[in-house]
Design an enzyme around this catalytic site. Structure first.
Site, short mmCIF file in Angstrom:
data_model
loop_
_atom_site.label_atom_id
_atom_site.label_comp_id
_atom_site.label_asym_id
_atom_site.label_seq_id
_atom_site.Cartn_x
_atom_site.Cartn_y
_atom_site.Cartn_z
N ASN A 212 0.87 -1.20 -0.08
CA ASN A 212 0.01 0.17 -0.02
C ASN A 212 0.95 1.34 0.10
OD1 ASN A 212 0.59 0.76 2.90
ND2 ASN A 212 -0.19 -1.14 3.36
N PRO A 307 -2.39 -12.36 10.06
CA PRO A 307 -2.76 -12.04 11.81
C PRO A 307 -2.94 -10.52 11.83
CG PRO A 307 -0.32 -12.34 11.30
CD PRO A 307 -1.15 -12.76 9.98
O1 PMT Z 1 2.80 6.22 6.32
P1 PMT Z 1 2.21 7.44 6.20
O2 PMT Z 1 2.29 7.69 4.63
O3 PMT Z 1 2.85 8.67 6.98
O4 PMT Z 1 0.54 7.56 6.46
C1 PMT Z 1 0.29 7.28 7.80
C2 PMT Z 1 -0.98 5.99 7.76
C3 PMT Z 1 -2.12 6.68 7.17
C4 PMT Z 1 -0.44 4.74 7.28
C5 PMT Z 1 -1.34 6.12 9.27
O5 PMT Z 1 -1.66 7.42 10.00
C6 PMT Z 1 -2.35 5.23 9.50
O6 PMT Z 1 -3.48 5.33 9.44
N1 PMT Z 1 -1.72 3.97 9.85
C7 PMT Z 1 -3.05 2.83 10.02
C8 PMT Z 1 -3.13 2.34 8.87
C9 PMT Z 1 -3.85 0.84 8.71
O7 PMT Z 1 -3.67 -0.10 8.57
O8 PMT Z 1 -5.20 1.10 9.40
P2 PMT Z 1 -6.29 -0.04 9.40
O9 PMT Z 1 -7.42 0.75 9.97
O10 PMT Z 1 -6.38 -0.96 8.25
O11 PMT Z 1 -5.75 -0.80 10.76
C10 PMT Z 1 -6.39 -0.65 12.19
C11 PMT Z 1 -5.26 -0.75 13.06
O12 PMT Z 1 -4.95 -2.24 13.01
C12 PMT Z 1 -3.61 -0.09 12.69
O13 PMT Z 1 -3.35 0.32 14.00
C13 PMT Z 1 -2.93 -1.16 12.05
O14 PMT Z 1 -1.51 -1.16 12.10
C14 PMT Z 1 -3.39 -2.43 12.69
N2 PMT Z 1 -3.40 -3.70 11.79
C15 PMT Z 1 -4.28 -3.81 10.79
C16 PMT Z 1 -4.12 -5.07 10.29
C17 PMT Z 1 -3.37 -5.98 10.62
N3 PMT Z 1 -3.40 -7.13 10.01
N4 PMT Z 1 -2.76 -5.99 11.62
C18 PMT Z 1 -2.70 -4.66 12.45
O15 PMT Z 1 -2.00 -4.65 13.49
#
Ligand code: PMT
Length: 407
Positions: A212, A307
């Site tokens: 991504n 995971p």
């Molecule tokens: O890296 P940049 O360009 O500075 O951009 C920043 C960002 C947009 C990446 C950052 O601010 C952000 O939003 N990070 C979270 C990205 C994400 O995966 O979001 P999510 O809504 O899909 O996941 C929710 C949370 O679960 C996140 O903390 C993620 O790290 C975590 N996760 C998700 C999937 C997974 N399999 N394992 C996880 O731990």
């Protein structure tokens, strides 16, 4: 009036018309009790003289890398190391370009490359030079390298034009110097902070992957903020093209599975912040050889769920005291974040809108909403560094509510 007694400032004066303001800056620093050493670039000598600055500072002014006497008395390495802070004022477009590219052809640039001390720059140039893509790129590089900026201000310029490019006034530069030399509270000293950042890469075959747009900027800013507050900082990062922040312990990974294993191996920790954009799915069976075009239909990819690192660490018996997730949403931002808070078992979710027009993925700014069981807190649009600092200060206070964080 904050005293700077016992502090030593190395002032590097670049060759621009604003160099005349160096006199006032030196005078102000002297009244605060700071020791000042000065380097003049060759171009700066066209605008101010070593004699005038030596008279004001009461110190010899250094001008040449190849002066045997100077090197014997105080070599350039020693000049850079003896200072508590290096200030470049005015920082011309030329000097900024050299710093951004690590050039070291004279005393000023060699000293800047050799220093391990914080550096503050006060840019000054014509507004078109300031707005030129090359300067914008160079300033970005310096910011990423951790240098601090003061100004430039808007105003009438020596060339008769009006706009950004005027060097900050000496009292503004002094305020920035005082801010940087102020002893910092380190409320996270002795605490361990685990941070994930960047994207993961899930291989399809030996040459292709699913990933991504995460640049790692937000996560790396959080790591820098954790180091500033004194934490032992572990940064588990997917592939990005950012420099490793000084003071962090870097753990590079590629896949979500690797990220999970490293995070588990780093427990116990006091705080964990999951900023990484982890791929939710991986290819169920990675092809051992490069997939070939067969002339028939394109190959289908069968996906398996990765995971959930955040959820797994939140439920680990060695769970960090504070677990923070991020939520990257393109609609109903806080609603979806609230669901993630519940489903993933963390203490706080930092929600951000990552729709294409927000520019958050890869950009330098972010608008976040803190979602917890206490409610929703909307933060204004800020630089990712500001978000990081504010967040880490908040987490430090949550960890030790009786201690005031980072005043
Ligand atoms: O890296 P940049 O360009 O500075 O951009 C920043 C960002 C947009 C990446 C950052 O601010 C952000 O939003 N990070 C979270 C990205 C994400 O995966 O979001 P999510 O809504 O899909 O996941 C929710 C949370 O679960 C996140 O903390 C993620 O790290 C975590 N996760 C998700 C999937 C997974 N399999 N394992 C996880 O731990």
């Amino acid at each position: 009036m904050t005293s700077l007694a016992g502090k030593s400032v190395l002032l590097i004066v670049g060759g621009g018309i604003a160099a005349y303001k160096a006199h006032e800056l030196v005078r102000l620093l002297k009244t605060r009790g700071a020791a000042i050493r000065i380097i003049l670039t060759k171009a700066a000598e066209q605008f101010v003289t070593p004699l005038s600055l030596a008279s004001l500072s009461g110190e010899k002014v250094h001008t040449s890398l190849f002066s045997l006497t100077d090197e014997v008395e105080m070599g350039h390495i020693q000049l850079s190391r003896a200072a508590d802070l290096v200030v470049v004022a005015p920082a011309t477009a030329d000097l900024i370009a050299k710093m951004a590219n690590g050039l070291a052809g004279d005393l000023a640039t060699t000293t800047l490359l050799a220093t391990d001390k914080p550096v503050l720059i006060a840019p000054a140039m014509n507004l078109r030079m300031w707005r030129h893509p090359a300067t914008v790129r160079n300033v970005e590089t310096l910011k990423r390298d951790g240098l601090a900026l003061t100004g430039p201000n808007d105003g009438e310029m020596a060339c008769g034009e009006f706009g950004p490019g005027r060097m900050a006034e000496p009292d503004e530069i002094l305020a920035a110097i005082v801010g940087m030399l102020k002893p910092r509270a380190q409320p996270l000293a002795g605490k361990k902070v685990l941070i994930t950042a960047g994207p993961t890469r899930e291989p399809i075959d030996p040459v292709r992957f699913i990933s991504n747009y995460s640049s790692g900027k937000q996560g790396y800013a959080i790591a820098r903020a954790a180091v500033e507050l004194g934490a032992e900082t572990i940064l588990v990062s997917g592939p990005v093209s950012l420099p490793i922040p000084p003071g962090v312990q870097m753990m590079p990974i590629e896949t979500a599975q690797e990220m999970l294993e490293i995070c588990q191996g780093e427990l116990p920790a006091d705080i964990a912040v999951f900023t990484a954009a982890v791929a939710d799915w991986r290819v169920a069976a990675e092809a051992a050889e490069k997939l070939k075009k067969t002339g028939n239909a394109p190959p289908g990819l069968s996906l398996a769920e990765n995971p959930d690192i955040l959820a797994t660490i939140s439920r680990d018996p060695r769970r960090p005291r504070i677990v923070v997730g991020f939520a990257a949403e393109t609609e109903k931002v806080t609603e979806h974040a609230a669901e993630k808070l519940k489903n993933k078992g963390c203490d706080l979710i930092v929600a951000n809108d990552v729709g294409r027009e927000s520019g958050v993925f890869g950009g330098d700014r972010n608008t976040v909403h803190l979602v917890s069981t206490a409610g929703i807190e909307n933060w204004p649009n800020m630089s990712k560094d500001e978000v990081a600092r504010k967040l880490m200060e908040r987490l430090a206070r949550m960890l030790a509510p009786d201690r005031k964080a980072a005043e």
